[in-house]
Design a protein around this motif. Sequence first.
Motif, short mmCIF file in Angstrom:
data_model
loop_
_atom_site.label_atom_id
_atom_site.label_comp_id
_atom_site.label_asym_id
_atom_site.label_seq_id
_atom_site.Cartn_x
_atom_site.Cartn_y
_atom_site.Cartn_z
N LEU A 240 0.82 -1.20 0.00
CA LEU A 240 0.00 0.00 0.00
C LEU A 240 0.86 1.26 0.00
N GLU A 241 1.95 1.25 0.79
CA GLU A 241 2.86 2.39 0.82
C GLU A 241 3.45 2.65 -0.57
N GLU A 242 3.84 1.55 -1.25
CA GLU A 242 4.39 1.70 -2.59
C GLU A 242 3.37 2.31 -3.54
N MET A 243 2.12 1.83 -3.45
CA MET A 243 1.09 2.34 -4.35
C MET A 243 0.76 3.80 -4.06
N VAL A 244 0.81 4.19 -2.79
CA VAL A 244 0.56 5.59 -2.44
C VAL A 244 1.65 6.48 -3.04
N ARG A 245 2.93 6.03 -2.94
CA ARG A 245 4.03 6.81 -3.52
C ARG A 245 3.90 6.93 -5.04
N GLU A 246 3.28 5.90 -5.65
CA GLU A 246 3.09 5.93 -7.11
C GLU A 246 1.82 6.69 -7.51
N GLY A 247 1.09 7.21 -6.53
CA GLY A 247 -0.09 8.01 -6.82
C GLY A 247 -1.40 7.25 -6.79
N HIS A 248 -1.38 6.01 -6.33
CA HIS A 248 -2.60 5.21 -6.24
C HIS A 248 -3.14 5.21 -4.81
N CYS A 249 -4.42 4.86 -4.70
CA CYS A 249 -5.06 4.67 -3.39
C CYS A 249 -5.08 5.92 -2.52
N THR A 250 -4.82 7.08 -3.10
CA THR A 250 -4.77 8.30 -2.30
C THR A 250 -6.15 8.69 -1.77
N GLU A 251 -7.21 8.23 -2.42
CA GLU A 251 -8.56 8.57 -1.96
C GLU A 251 -8.91 7.90 -0.64
N PHE A 252 -8.11 6.90 -0.23
CA PHE A 252 -8.40 6.19 1.01
C PHE A 252 -7.61 6.74 2.19
N ILE A 253 -6.71 7.68 1.93
CA ILE A 253 -5.84 8.20 3.00
C ILE A 253 -6.62 9.12 3.92
N ALA A 254 -6.39 8.99 5.24
CA ALA A 254 -7.04 9.86 6.21
C ALA A 254 -6.55 11.29 6.05
N LYS A 255 -7.40 12.27 6.40
CA LYS A 255 -7.06 13.68 6.19
C LYS A 255 -5.78 14.09 6.91
N LYS A 256 -5.64 13.67 8.16
CA LYS A 256 -4.45 14.07 8.91
C LYS A 256 -3.20 13.39 8.35
N ALA A 257 -3.39 12.20 7.74
CA ALA A 257 -2.26 11.53 7.10
C ALA A 257 -1.84 12.25 5.83
N ILE A 258 -2.82 12.84 5.11
CA ILE A 258 -2.50 13.61 3.89
C ILE A 258 -1.62 14.81 4.25
N GLN A 259 -1.97 15.47 5.34
CA GLN A 259 -1.17 16.62 5.78
C GLN A 259 0.24 16.19 6.15
N HIS A 260 0.33 15.02 6.78
CA HIS A 260 1.65 14.51 7.16
C HIS A 260 2.51 14.22 5.93
N ILE A 261 1.89 13.65 4.89
CA ILE A 261 2.62 13.35 3.65
C ILE A 261 3.07 14.63 2.97
N GLU A 262 2.17 15.65 2.97
CA GLU A 262 2.54 16.92 2.34
C GLU A 262 3.70 17.57 3.08
#
Length: 284
Positions: A243-265
């Motif tokens: 899942l981490e790999e797919m997130v880095r590739e731009g997939h599955c981002t719609e499932f990420i929690a809001k506070k986790a999105i801020q952390h990634i940014e």
Amino acid sequence: MILYKADDALMCKVFAMTLRGAAQDWFHTLPSTSIGNFKEFALIFTKEYTSYKTVRKHADHLFNLHKKLDESLRDYLRWFKDEKANIIGCNDQVAFLAFKKGLPTEHELYQELAITPSQTLGEVLATAERYALWDDDHIAAKKASKKVDHPKKQASQKSNKFEQKAQDKHRSQPQEGGSKTGAFTEFAIPIHQILAQVKDKPWVRMPLPLRGDPSERDTNKYCAFHGEHSHYTNNYNAWKRHLEEMVREGHCTEFIAKKAIQHIEDRDVAAKEPLQRSLESTPF
């Protein structure tokens, strides 16, 4: 016999000649001149060997015989025949009832004897012999199967130990895509639900089948990532790393929690800052 009764000495000598084995040895231990007549000899002999008398068993004794759970039908049949042979004049019908009663009610032979009760004892024992042959083959096949399965089981155990060591080693290392403490991205829904929605996507790589003996796995736990019983999907680190790999590739981002999105940014900004400072300090 008339001659023997008339001469005690002759009767004693003739009787002594009929003794064999231990009885003859006992006779030679008697002190000299200790026997005065045949009546006295018979009394001493009877007193010595009364304790050797075998008590005859009654036919009711056969109802005490029962096949043990770990006992083969062959052994029970042999035991029953030996005990019956010690009973003089045993009634065949009584022996048949006792033999059937000694079998477990769930045994196939018991069921057949219950269905066809009007058989002679010879027919019953012949039927039991046929079942004993089948039982012997079953026991032999079971032992042969254990010998074959033993090396496979050892190999499976070694394979499971190897996999466990590899998993333990991997857990002790920081996970790629996560922090140095091995944390993973936080999602808004459980990760097994994410798998259910994306498993048919071309960018999802399904794992290889699990190794080891399926019969030894925990059937109370199911992994949708493997499609097999063994562990829970939400606890399987391989799926989390994918899942981490797919997130880095731009997939599955719609499932990420809001506070986790801020952390990634924030993480991406922090990663770009050294590169930006390096470009600004480079003269052109």
